[in-house]
Scaffold this motif. Structure first.
Motif, PDB file in Angstrom:
ATOM      1  N   PHE A  85      28.819  52.681  34.462  1.00  0.00           N
ATOM      2  CA  PHE A  85      28.958  52.300  35.865  1.00  0.00           C
ATOM      3  C   PHE A  85      28.104  51.078  36.175  1.00  0.00           C
ATOM      4  CE2 PHE A  85      26.659  52.783  39.938  1.00  0.00           C
ATOM      5  CZ  PHE A  85      27.680  52.478  40.809  1.00  0.00           C
ATOM      6  N   LEU A  86      26.855  51.103  35.729  1.00  0.00           N
ATOM      7  CA  LEU A  86      25.976  49.971  35.977  1.00  0.00           C
ATOM      8  C   LEU A  86      26.447  48.737  35.220  1.00  0.00           C
ATOM      9  CD1 LEU A  86      23.455  49.225  37.537  1.00  0.00           C
ATOM     10  CD2 LEU A  86      22.078  49.860  35.552  1.00  0.00           C
ATOM     11  N   ALA A  87      27.070  48.944  34.056  1.00  0.00           N
ATOM     12  CA  ALA A  87      27.589  47.821  33.281  1.00  0.00           C
ATOM     13  C   ALA A  87      28.670  47.065  34.051  1.00  0.00           C
ATOM     14  CB  ALA A  87      28.140  48.317  31.951  1.00  0.00           C
ATOM     15  N   VAL A  88      29.487  47.788  34.822  1.00  0.00           N
ATOM     16  CA  VAL A  88      30.534  47.143  35.621  1.00  0.00           C
ATOM     17  C   VAL A  88      29.922  46.148  36.597  1.00  0.00           C
ATOM     18  CG1 VAL A  88      32.331  47.542  37.347  1.00  0.00           C
ATOM     19  CG2 VAL A  88      32.138  49.069  35.378  1.00  0.00           C
ATOM     20  N   PHE A  89      28.771  46.493  37.169  1.00  0.00           N
ATOM     21  CA  PHE A  89      28.125  45.614  38.137  1.00  0.00           C
ATOM     22  C   PHE A  89      27.350  44.489  37.451  1.00  0.00           C
ATOM     23  CE2 PHE A  89      29.028  49.299  40.683  1.00  0.00           C
ATOM     24  CZ  PHE A  89      29.323  48.775  41.925  1.00  0.00           C
ATOM     25  N   LEU A  90      26.664  44.817  36.369  1.00  0.00           N
ATOM     26  CA  LEU A  90      25.862  43.806  35.690  1.00  0.00           C
ATOM     27  C   LEU A  90      26.724  42.716  35.062  1.00  0.00           C
ATOM     28  CD1 LEU A  90      23.165  46.046  33.925  1.00  0.00           C
ATOM     29  CD2 LEU A  90      22.888  44.650  35.978  1.00  0.00           C
ATOM     30  N   THR A  91      27.899  43.089  34.591  1.00  0.00           N
ATOM     31  CA  THR A  91      28.783  42.122  33.920  1.00  0.00           C
ATOM     32  C   THR A  91      29.909  41.643  34.825  1.00  0.00           C
ATOM     33  OG1 THR A  91      30.217  43.867  33.000  1.00  0.00           O
ATOM     34  CG2 THR A  91      28.293  43.213  31.695  1.00  0.00           C
ATOM     35  N   CYS A  92      29.760  41.845  36.116  1.00  0.00           N
ATOM     36  CA  CYS A  92      30.819  41.481  37.059  1.00  0.00           C
ATOM     37  C   CYS A  92      31.284  40.027  36.916  1.00  0.00           C
ATOM     38  CB  CYS A  92      30.347  41.767  38.488  1.00  0.00           C
ATOM     39  SG  CYS A  92      31.573  41.407  39.760  1.00  0.00           S
ATOM     40  N   PRO A  93      30.390  39.037  36.869  1.00  0.00           N
ATOM     41  CA  PRO A  93      30.871  37.655  36.712  1.00  0.00           C
ATOM     42  C   PRO A  93      31.644  37.447  35.407  1.00  0.00           C
ATOM     43  CG  PRO A  93      28.576  37.684  37.426  1.00  0.00           C
ATOM     44  CD  PRO A  93      28.935  39.092  37.056  1.00  0.00           C
ATOM     45  N   TRP A  94      31.234  38.137  34.356  1.00  0.00           N
ATOM     46  CA  TRP A  94      31.884  37.976  33.059  1.00  0.00           C
ATOM     47  C   TRP A  94      33.325  38.475  33.082  1.00  0.00           C
ATOM     48  CZ3 TRP A  94      31.833  35.546  28.618  1.00  0.00           C
ATOM     49  CH2 TRP A  94      32.504  36.080  27.525  1.00  0.00           C
ATOM     50  N   TRP A  95      33.539  39.739  33.543  1.00  0.00           N
ATOM     51  CA  TRP A  95      34.904  40.256  33.505  1.00  0.00           C
ATOM     52  C   TRP A  95      35.789  39.649  34.590  1.00  0.00           C
ATOM     53  CZ3 TRP A  95      36.317  42.864  37.860  1.00  0.00           C
ATOM     54  CH2 TRP A  95      35.358  43.614  38.554  1.00  0.00           C
ATOM     55  N   LEU A  96      35.173  39.186  35.670  1.00  0.00           N
ATOM     56  CA  LEU A  96      35.962  38.475  36.672  1.00  0.00           C
ATOM     57  C   LEU A  96      36.490  37.155  36.115  1.00  0.00           C
ATOM     58  CD1 LEU A  96      33.874  39.027  39.928  1.00  0.00           C
ATOM     59  CD2 LEU A  96      36.178  39.877  39.463  1.00  0.00           C
ATOM     60  N   TYR A  97      35.656  36.472  35.356  1.00  0.00           N
ATOM     61  CA  TYR A  97      36.109  35.223  34.745  1.00  0.00           C
ATOM     62  C   TYR A  97      37.231  35.478  33.744  1.00  0.00           C
ATOM     63  CZ  TYR A  97      36.309  30.964  32.026  1.00  0.00           C
ATOM     64  OH  TYR A  97      36.763  29.846  31.394  1.00  0.00           O
ATOM     65  N   GLN A  98      37.138  36.556  32.979  1.00  0.00           N
ATOM     66  CA  GLN A  98      38.182  36.881  32.009  1.00  0.00           C
ATOM     67  C   GLN A  98      39.508  37.187  32.711  1.00  0.00           C
ATOM     68  OE1 GLN A  98      37.528  36.245  28.930  1.00  0.00           O
ATOM     69  NE2 GLN A  98      35.363  35.937  29.406  1.00  0.00           N
TER      70      GLN A  98
END
Length: 257
Positions: A85-98
């Motif tokens: 769950f926390l990973a979704v927030f911490l990596t938000c810019p990364w997966w949004l860019y993908q």
């Protein structure tokens, strides 16, 4: 020549599309793994933060409200879920860019700047939606705790409680993110601004239906407070898309002249 023939029958573009999709999924997964490691290390402060609504309700009501773990395996399972769950927030810019890179693979070099604008707008909106959920949830806990008898102790299942909090935060974040995804589809030429404008009634209906389902309390005020920002963001997406379509039409008109 072989490449041209394969492209002309439509098979190669589809294959490339699927390969691109797999590539983006792999990159998102790798980012989530890194984020989950960080989430594992931050589990204890995260658990304290997620319990805060219970602590506030306990202080206001005077009833003892305690998280209950069914056993050691339940605690381990919850730690794994919380890390993801926390990973979704911490990596938000990364997966949004993908996501953006997959939706708009055909942008030319000068248009690549839109990717940064997309992430720059989507990241705060996603966090803003999650923050709104965080503001709504304690209010819901206080209302629900009002039904407890005096001096009663509420033993709350830890997995159910924290899963509810996590689902709520992510659902609100994605809801606030959806208008930016609509703009991305428009920039990719998959959705016109006119189509978005024509569907405004359905958009409002979906926003209020979502708010009615996702809000933990049955009061209409909370539902309206949740639905209104989503509606505002939708119409902002419509405005951006319409302006973009006009610029594209003007560019084509100038090119023909």
């Amino acid at each position: 020549m072989a490449r041209t023939r394969r492209a002309s029958d439509g098979r190669m573009p589809l294959l490339e599309h699927l390969l691109e999709l797999r590539k983006r999924f792999v990159l998102i997964a790798l980012g989530l793994v890194v984020g989950a490691i960080a989430g594992w290390l931050l589990y204890d402060p995260l658990l304290v933060l997620l319990q805060r609504p219970l602590v506030v309700a306990e202080e206001m009501r005077g009833n003892e409200m305690t998280l209950n773990f069914a056993g050691p395996m339940a605690a381990l399972d919850l730690k794994i879920k919380s890390s993801l769950f926390l990973a979704v927030f911490l990596t938000c810019p990364w997966w949004l860019y993908q996501v953006w890179a997959f939706i708009t693979p055909g942008l030319n070099k000068s248009e690549k700047k839109y990717a940064y604008g997309f992430v720059g707008a989507a990241f705060p909106l996603f966090l803003g939606g999650a923050y709104m959920a965080w503001l709504v949830f304690p209010h819901a806990i206080q209302i629900l705790s009002g039904f407890l008898p005096d001096d009663a102790t509420a033993f709350t299942n830890a997995q159910e409680y924290l899963s509810l909090v996590m689902r709520l935060l992510i659902a609100f974040g994605l809801a606030f993110l959806s208008p930016v995804l609509l703009v991305g589809l428009n920039f990719a030429g998959l959705l016109s601004g006119k189509a978005l404008l024509a569907g405004w009634r359905w958009a409002i209906l979906v926003a209020f239906t979502f708010a009615a389902i996702i809000t933990p309390t049955p009061d209409a005020l909370t539902m309206i407070l949740v639905a209104l920002p989503i509606c505002v963001l939708y119409f902002a997406a419509v405005g951006v898309s319409v302006l973009h379509d006009r610029r594209v039409e003007k560019r084509f008109a100038d090119a023909e002249v």
